[in-house]
Design an enzyme around this catalytic site. Sequence first.
Site, PDB file in Angstrom:
ATOM      1  N   HIS A   1     -48.316  16.617 -27.851  1.00  0.00           N
ATOM      2  CA  HIS A   1     -49.093  15.943 -28.887  1.00  0.00           C
ATOM      3  C   HIS A   1     -48.329  14.769 -29.482  1.00  0.00           C
ATOM      4  CE1 HIS A   1     -50.866  15.186 -32.852  1.00  0.00           C
ATOM      5  NE2 HIS A   1     -51.972  15.706 -32.379  1.00  0.00           N
ATOM      6  N   CYS A   2     -47.030  14.923 -29.654  1.00  0.00           N
ATOM      7  CA  CYS A   2     -46.284  13.972 -30.469  1.00  0.00           C
ATOM      8  C   CYS A   2     -46.178  12.577 -29.862  1.00  0.00           C
ATOM      9  CB  CYS A   2     -44.885  14.528 -30.740  1.00  0.00           C
ATOM     10  SG  CYS A   2     -44.884  15.998 -31.777  1.00  0.00           S
ATOM     11  N   ILE A   3     -45.616  12.471 -28.653  1.00  0.00           N
ATOM     12  CA  ILE A   3     -45.272  11.152 -28.125  1.00  0.00           C
ATOM     13  C   ILE A   3     -46.491  10.333 -27.703  1.00  0.00           C
ATOM     14  CG2 ILE A   3     -43.856   9.898 -26.450  1.00  0.00           C
ATOM     15  CD1 ILE A   3     -42.359  11.485 -28.615  1.00  0.00           C
TER      16      ILE A   3
ATOM     17  N   ASP B   1     -49.118  10.540 -31.565  1.00  0.00           N
ATOM     18  CA  ASP B   1     -48.735  10.254 -32.945  1.00  0.00           C
ATOM     19  C   ASP B   1     -48.462   8.783 -33.243  1.00  0.00           C
ATOM     20  OD1 ASP B   1     -49.031  12.924 -33.209  1.00  0.00           O
ATOM     21  OD2 ASP B   1     -46.945  13.383 -33.689  1.00  0.00           O
ATOM     22  N   PRO B   2     -47.723   8.038 -32.382  1.00  0.00           N
ATOM     23  CA  PRO B   2     -47.478   6.633 -32.707  1.00  0.00           C
ATOM     24  C   PRO B   2     -48.760   5.814 -32.851  1.00  0.00           C
ATOM     25  CG  PRO B   2     -45.950   7.363 -31.031  1.00  0.00           C
ATOM     26  CD  PRO B   2     -46.965   8.451 -31.183  1.00  0.00           C
TER      27      PRO B   2
END
Length: 425
Positions: A264-266, A269-270
């Site tokens: 999910h993050c990379i 999120d940005p």
Amino acid sequence: MHSTEELDVVVVMGQGYVGLPLAEAVVESGAKVYGFEIDLNRVRSINEGHSHIDDLSDDQLRAMLTAGYEASAAPEVLCAADFAIIAVPTPLDDGGGPDLRAVESAARALAVQLKPGATVILESTTYPGTTEDVVLPILESRGRVHGRDFFLAFSPERVDPGSARFGIRNTPKLVGGLTPEATEKATRFYEGFVDTVVPLSGAKEAETAKLLENTYRHVNIALVNEMARFCHDLDIDIWEVIRGAASKPFGFQKFTPGPGVGGHCIPIDPNYLSFQVKKTLGYQFKFVELAQEINNSMPQYVVGRVSELLNEQRKPLNGSKILILGITYKPDIADQRESPALPLIEILRSRRAEVSFHDPLVEEWNVDGERLSRVPDLDAALQDADVVLLLQAHSSYDMEHVARLSETLFDTRGVASNTDGVYKL
């Protein structure tokens, strides 16, 4: 250390990869914990002691249940919450912006049920301003006033799935409230089960800090991915380059290339930060958009390299047998969220390659609605494949054995030895 033992009830909204481990940590502090979850099948499975995430075993879940934890879909549990933690998914919508429907739904449920004096903490990753501009108006929509009737803060999740080194207790926790009192209440709550809590000056700062963390990784992964491509063209070993640079004890942090980014993050999120910059300020966050372009192009680049390897054997990609090893986004976990394996197999199949897969943690893979079963005999599949494509280096893979049985091994993770028939990203 402050304890949550005097708290009546803590409700963690969302019992997924963030919410369920968080609930376990709060249970261990001595509080009464409800895991609020709208998926009835998940509620039933959790209450029967079956964990659906990698970081929590069935035995750990059963210990939570014994200690008084309960998963529930009943809105009534929200009424008793001294602390309500929103840990629901925040994916991207079809237009590439943040999809906050789950956050808004959770806030609306709390607006109806909120106990006087309760503290609400948003943990779901989102763009700066969400806590104040989206969640707060919903919570105040029924006449309640922040600072008098309830308190609101943001504390970003920092879960590292599969990590044996960092968990909720020893990962510092950021907290930013809409007021100093809200920050203090949220800080005291987390101090009950987190070793280090870091109060920030406000919710927007906490929201942005989370996005900075993941944008930093996103940009640096894109940097080494682009370097891997031109190093290949220049006949330079990128893995040796990275090994050399990583020997510097200051001013450098090691990042490695790969077939794309997952989780999910990379990959997601940005975009929240880029979205808010463009929406509010009217200009682009160029680093993020360039990183996204590079990282999203890696599956196509990998297919191109596979095609080159086949071409050297006088074989077309059309009809060639490609065996993919490892389809999860991270080694040694079963999580497939945003894994680059999915766009990669779609490209391979669109070019008529015969694709099979093996992953020790995944028995069936859903590709465009089709259920693919992993190969039953890995050794036979390795010997039969025209190209073995390593996407995820699970620790259970004996890479020397894999290389020995493979006619051609394309290693996108740089873990195999440099022997005949082994090619690296």
